[in-house]
Design a protein around this motif. Structure first.
Motif, PDB file in Angstrom:
ATOM      1  N   ILE A 108      51.239  41.113  51.751  1.00 57.67           N
ATOM      2  CA  ILE A 108      51.523  42.177  50.569  1.00 57.67           C
ATOM      3  C   ILE A 108      50.387  43.560  51.016  1.00 57.67           C
ATOM      4  O   ILE A 108      50.748  44.505  50.676  1.00 57.67           O
ATOM      5  CB  ILE A 108      50.848  41.529  49.246  1.00 57.67           C
ATOM      6  CG1 ILE A 108      51.927  40.570  48.743  1.00 57.67           C
ATOM      7  CG2 ILE A 108      50.412  42.796  48.445  1.00 57.67           C
ATOM      8  CD1 ILE A 108      51.498  40.003  47.386  1.00 57.67           C
ATOM      9  N   ALA A 151      52.527  46.054  47.482  1.00 59.12           N
ATOM     10  CA  ALA A 151      53.221  45.406  46.402  1.00 59.12           C
ATOM     11  C   ALA A 151      52.052  44.974  45.508  1.00 59.12           C
ATOM     12  O   ALA A 151      51.292  44.430  45.700  1.00 59.12           O
ATOM     13  CB  ALA A 151      54.103  44.541  46.625  1.00 59.12           C
ATOM     14  N   ILE A 152      52.308  45.459  44.002  1.00 56.69           N
ATOM     15  CA  ILE A 152      51.165  44.868  43.271  1.00 56.69           C
ATOM     16  C   ILE A 152      51.212  43.630  42.425  1.00 56.69           C
ATOM     17  O   ILE A 152      50.487  42.881  41.920  1.00 56.69           O
ATOM     18  CB  ILE A 152      51.015  46.011  42.216  1.00 56.69           C
ATOM     19  CG1 ILE A 152      50.616  47.479  42.746  1.00 56.69           C
ATOM     20  CG2 ILE A 152      49.438  45.589  41.497  1.00 56.69           C
ATOM     21  CD1 ILE A 152      51.882  48.210  42.554  1.00 56.69           C
ATOM     22  N   GLY A 153      52.597  43.148  42.901  1.00 53.65           N
ATOM     23  CA  GLY A 153      52.893  42.130  42.430  1.00 53.65           C
ATOM     24  C   GLY A 153      51.995  40.702  42.647  1.00 53.65           C
ATOM     25  O   GLY A 153      51.743  40.185  41.346  1.00 53.65           O
ATOM     26  N   ALA A 154      51.636  40.515  43.602  1.00 55.72           N
ATOM     27  CA  ALA A 154      50.753  39.384  43.543  1.00 55.72           C
ATOM     28  C   ALA A 154      49.365  40.011  43.141  1.00 55.72           C
ATOM     29  O   ALA A 154      48.552  40.324  43.651  1.00 55.72           O
ATOM     30  CB  ALA A 154      50.262  38.864  44.887  1.00 55.72           C
ATOM     31  N   THR A 155      49.448  39.716  41.851  1.00 55.24           N
ATOM     32  CA  THR A 155      48.329  40.661  41.144  1.00 55.24           C
ATOM     33  C   THR A 155      47.036  40.009  40.911  1.00 55.24           C
ATOM     34  O   THR A 155      46.810  38.518  41.237  1.00 55.24           O
ATOM     35  CB  THR A 155      48.757  40.923  39.461  1.00 55.24           C
ATOM     36  OG1 THR A 155      49.256  39.640  39.168  1.00 55.24           O
ATOM     37  CG2 THR A 155      50.018  41.851  39.544  1.00 55.24           C
ATOM     38  N   GLU A 156      46.096  40.682  40.868  1.00 54.17           N
ATOM     39  CA  GLU A 156      44.697  40.275  40.777  1.00 54.17           C
ATOM     40  C   GLU A 156      44.334  39.170  39.906  1.00 54.17           C
ATOM     41  O   GLU A 156      43.987  37.956  40.415  1.00 54.17           O
ATOM     42  CB  GLU A 156      43.998  41.533  40.486  1.00 54.17           C
ATOM     43  CG  GLU A 156      42.344  41.253  40.681  1.00 54.17           C
ATOM     44  CD  GLU A 156      41.492  42.378  40.217  1.00 54.17           C
ATOM     45  OE1 GLU A 156      40.453  42.498  40.239  1.00 54.17           O
ATOM     46  OE2 GLU A 156      42.175  43.371  39.667  1.00 54.17           O
TER      47      GLU A 156
END
Lengths: 180, 700
Positions: free
Chosen positions: B146, B151-156
């Motif tokens: 990522i 990509a922000i998908g794997a979000t915090e």
């Protein structure tokens, strides 16, 4: 053969490293996923970006899929979470959102056809807060109240309350619109 | 409530549903394909990142016992001893209370070790640790993937939640190894990976991205959110290994492209003002030297658009060497009849630009510049964030309020799609261009380009192609934290423009107002410098700076090879440290069998070197050549050359250069202080202040 395999079986196979199963699963759900992203954001470009975020992260999320829920429910949950993260990140900044929130500025680029209808929709959606909008985005997509509750991580009662709240707001909006 | 109203209510909802259905667009087919590819790539990477953790090539389904037996079989003697020792150590860790105590505080060790190895074992259902394993492997896998695409998908929050889950599960295992056999097998699974060195390559790449590994918790730092205090520094600086000392008899010719960028100096100043020494990689000596305007002799009218001035002087930091100082002064054409300008502001409005020293500073800077434009100039504004958009179509510069309003309307939010923005900016520039006009894109950004096709090579290829359309691209950097200096450099170099870093409004004034004509009007393109040293006079030489601008010797005459542009009124300085033949400072021994004597031509015997410059007139494809011999000069060097040398010393001190010997901050400050010259804008005074600051910081 893949077409007859259930979503759940595909998700399982994918979680175990089956790339084909993963692609088949994504293929099946992509359009609905994008549709939901649009409902959540109210902005086409934003929806495309959000879908991209989800696609990028999805492989890693597969392992969080638990067999007890339906794949679509799980997928929607991933989408809603991703949308929340995006929104949260943005909320820190001056411009709150370029989606439903300030439709007026984002309007120019949108599709010309069905302009009136969409315009009404945006104005209507802009009356609602994020929670109500998210709930509506799901419920209007024929997600049941109980599934919506699972996806949003709230109780079913909350969903029902939010829907009635949304209806109230819409009614007020309609009344106001007719008065004009 | 009457039935009528309730009917109405449902109607509203149904209306909304119908409207929503109509409004929902179909997914874009290209984006669909792209996203698919991205997802599949991530999926594949994830599988790969899991694999290296396995020590046997056999699939994970095999029994643990077999694996262990196989391992003991292949490892014998020393290896076997190490492994069995490791086994015992792990047994101790997991099976004794003391071991448990040892384990508990070291979240990092336990968080990583089982994570990668557990899926070796038989995943008995109900074993939560085994279930958790792929999650963790996934986390590190995705994260590396990522990072580049951002990509922000794997979000915090999700990552954190997953990581939390792992630690929970692990502590369960630690706390209650009720089943001895299970615990034992767990321990033996870890054993193969026990030497931490084996884990290192697996864990290594992840933190290198935008990720911090905090103990057992993998946390994805919010790269967009510069405000977060824990956000790791994701800056990347363009630099190459320092130019080494060259021996004239081996390599008599030195070739490089000019560099009129100034970004490095501003970045250094920003660091120093923030109380930190800049990272050595951020120091590019030539950009520091070229930050300052110099009063070199201006070219005569009708000649080449620039004039080289060569000075040979004593090296301040080495009594036995000399400095060859080459100053190139560009002509300043009459500005009254300058061609009309087409400017496209390409402005990064991603979320991270919201800081006061980014978007607000940028808007102020552009306001300053607007005053310098003329009514016939045109301005367009393109913004790029998650999606790129035309904010202001081509507008005459005289319509000040329209432009200002458009600038003011910019707000930060979303991710960064640099590629889309660039494409649109070039398209807009193409519509504005007319014969005899100068088109330039001014790209303002705080960081990298990370949505879409945005490998640096792909972007630069794209720009290199667009360069031929005659549109220049300059890059203005703002803010620190994820400043991607390397990409900025690459873009500006390939786009035939300058890269500047704007840290304060003063700097904006310098780049966009005081030196606007130099920044916007090129007078010579692809300027290359080649110096041939005379082996009978010079034994060794070293080019100070220009590491990222080195060219091959044969590239000098190849007009297809791109090089730096010289703007109107710009000056460029290059400094060589040269060691005369026979000097005690010579670091290499002379060759016994060199043919130096025969090669010497009597006519050129007293020349130190021969300077060649190649350049192209703007818009032309064929280069012109300017040649001049370098002779030993007896005249004392002027303040301009001395000051440039002081700045070269400053840069080398910041880099921790070994060639300077005992020469230190005091001497550099004195040299710069004595040669401040007229210093109309106070830049040199500021440089002396910066040197003092750097001195106190490096003394700490």
């Amino acid at each position: 053969m893949r077409m007859t395999t259930s979503d759940e079986a595909l998700a399982h196979a994918a979680a175990n490293g089956d790339g084909e199963a993963f692609s088949a699963l994504l293929d099946r759900h992509y359009d609905r996923l994008f549709g939901l992203c649009f409902r959540l954001t109210g902005h086409r470009a934003e929806a495309e970006d959000l879908t991209q975020d989800i696609c990028a992260a999805l492989p890693a999320k597969l392992s969080s899929y638990k067999a007890k829920s339906r794949v679509s429910t799980w997928l929607y949950r991933v989408a809603v979470n991703a949308a929340h993260d995006r929104r949260r990140r943005r909320a820190t900044y001056a411009r709150h959102s370029e989606g439903w929130g300030d439709w007026e500025t984002g309007r120019q680029a949108e599709i010309a056809e069905a302009a009136d209808k969409t315009d009404w929709l945006h104005t209507a959606m802009a009356q609602l807060n994020d929670d109500l909008r998210d709930t509506l985005a799901l419920v209007l997509d024929d997600v049941t109240h109980s599934e919506a509750a699972q996806i949003l991580g709230v109780s079913e009662g909350t969903i029902s309350w939010r829907i009635s709240e949304a209806k109230k707001k819409l009614r007020a909006f309609k009344a106001q619109e007719e008065a004009q | 409530m009457t039935s009528d109203t309730s009917h109405n209510r449902d109607n509203n909802l149904n209306d909304l549903k119908a409207a929503m259905q109509t409004a929902t667009p179909l997914a874009d087919a290209t984006r669909r394909t792209e996203n698919f590819r991205l997802a599949q790539k991530n999926f594949a990477n994830l599988q790969e990142s899991r694999d290296p953790a396995r020590l046997t090539s056999e699939p994970p389904k095999q029994g643990v016992i077999k694996g262990v037996r196989h391992m003991l079989h292949t490892l014998s003697g020393k290896g076997g001893l190490t492994v069995t020792t490791a086994l015992v150590a792990c047994g101790f860790l997991f099976l004794t209370p003391q071991g448990q105590d040892l384990l508990r505080p070291t979240g990092g060790l336990i968080g990583q070790a089982p994570v990668t190895e557990i899926d070796l074992g038989t995943p008995t259902s109900g074993n939560s640790a085994v279930q958790a394993a792929p999650v963790a492997a996934d986390t590190s896998g995705t994260v590396t993937e990522i990072a580049p695409t951002n990509a922000i998908g794997a979000t915090e929050s999700d990552l954190r939640a997953e990581a939390d889950m792992i630690t929970d599960d692990l502590s369960a295992v630690q706390a209650a190894p009720a089943d001895m056999a299970e615990a034992e097998s767990f321990a033996s699974e870890i054993a193969p990976s026990a030497p931490l060195a084996l884990m290192a390559p697996q864990a290594g790449p992840a933190p290198a991205g935008r990720v911090q590994a905090t103990g057992g918790l993998m946390r994805m730092a919010p790269a967009q959110d510069a405000a977060a205090p824990s956000a790791p520094d994701t800056e990347a600086f363009a630099n190459a290994d320092q130019n080494p000392l060259k021996i004239v008899s081996d390599e008599p010719v030195s070739t490089f492209s000019i560099d009129v960028d100034t970004a490095s100096y501003s970045v250094i100043r920003q660091s120093l003002n923030a109380g930190q020494l800049p990272p050595p990689d951020a120091v590019r000596v030539e950009e520091m030297i070229n930050y300052f305007p110099y009063d070199y002799a201006a070219p005569d009218l009708g000649d080449a658009p620039f004039q080289p001035t060569v000075t040979v002087m004593q090296t301040p930091w080495n009594a036995d060497t000399q400095l060859l100082h080459i100053g190139i002064q560009g002509t300043l054409p009459a500005l009254d009849d300058r061609p009309p300008l087409n400017l496209v502001f390409l402005i990064d409005t991603s979320g991270s630009m919201a800081d006061a020293n980014k978007l607000p500073l940028l808007i102020q800077s552009f306001r300053l510049m607007l005053d310098e434009l003329r009514p016939e100039d045109q301005v367009a504004i393109v913004e790029y964030a998650g999606s790129s958009g035309l904010v202001l179509p081509a507008t005459a510069a005289s319509e000040r309020s329209t432009i200002l309003n458009a600038l003011q309307s910019l707000g930060a939010g979303g991710s960064t799609n640099g590629q889309g923005g660039l494409e649109q900016a070039y398209a807009v520039a193409a519509t504005m261009a007319e014969d005899g006009e100068v088109s330039r894109i001014l790209l303002a950004t705080d960081g990298d380009f990370n949505v879409g096709l945005s490998g640096t090579t792909e972007l630069t290829d794209f720009i290199a192609k667009k360069r031929d359309t005659g549109t220049y691209l300059s890059v203005l950097g703002f803010g620190r934290g994820n400043l991607d200096d390397a990409t900025m450099q690459a873009l500006a170099q390939n786009g035939n423009g300058i890269a500047a870093y704007i840290d304060t409004l003063n700097e904006a004034q310098k780049v966009l107002v005081d030196q606007l004509s130099g920044a916007l009007f090129p007078i010579a393109g692809d300027v290359k410098v080649q110096v041939e040293f005379n082996p009978t006079q010079i034994a060794e030489y070293r080019l100070i700076g220009y590491e990222t601008r080195a060219l091959r010797r044969e590239d000098f005459n190849n007009d297809a090879v791109d090089a730096g542009e010289l703007g109107a009124g710009h000056s460029v300085t290059a400094i060589y440290e040269i060691t005369p033949v026979g000097s005690p400072a010579q670091l290499s021994d002379p060759l016994r069998y060199s043919g130096a004597d025969t090669a010497t031509q009597s006519a050129a015997a007293d020349e130190l070197a021969f300077l060649r410059l190649r350049w192209k007139a703007p818009g032309e494809d064929d280069s012109q050549l300017l040649e001049t011999p370098v002779l030993q000069s007896d005249t004392a060097p002027g303040t301009e050359a001395q000051f440039a040398v002081a700045i070269a010393g400053f840069g080398q001190l910041l880099k921790g250069d070994s060639y300077l010997g005992d020469w230190g901050w005091d001497q550099a400050i004195a040299l710069a202080g004595d040669n401040r010259g007229v210093d109309e804008f106070g830049y040199r005074n500021e440089a002396v202040r910066m040197m003092r600051l750097a001195q106190s910081l490096s003394d700490q």
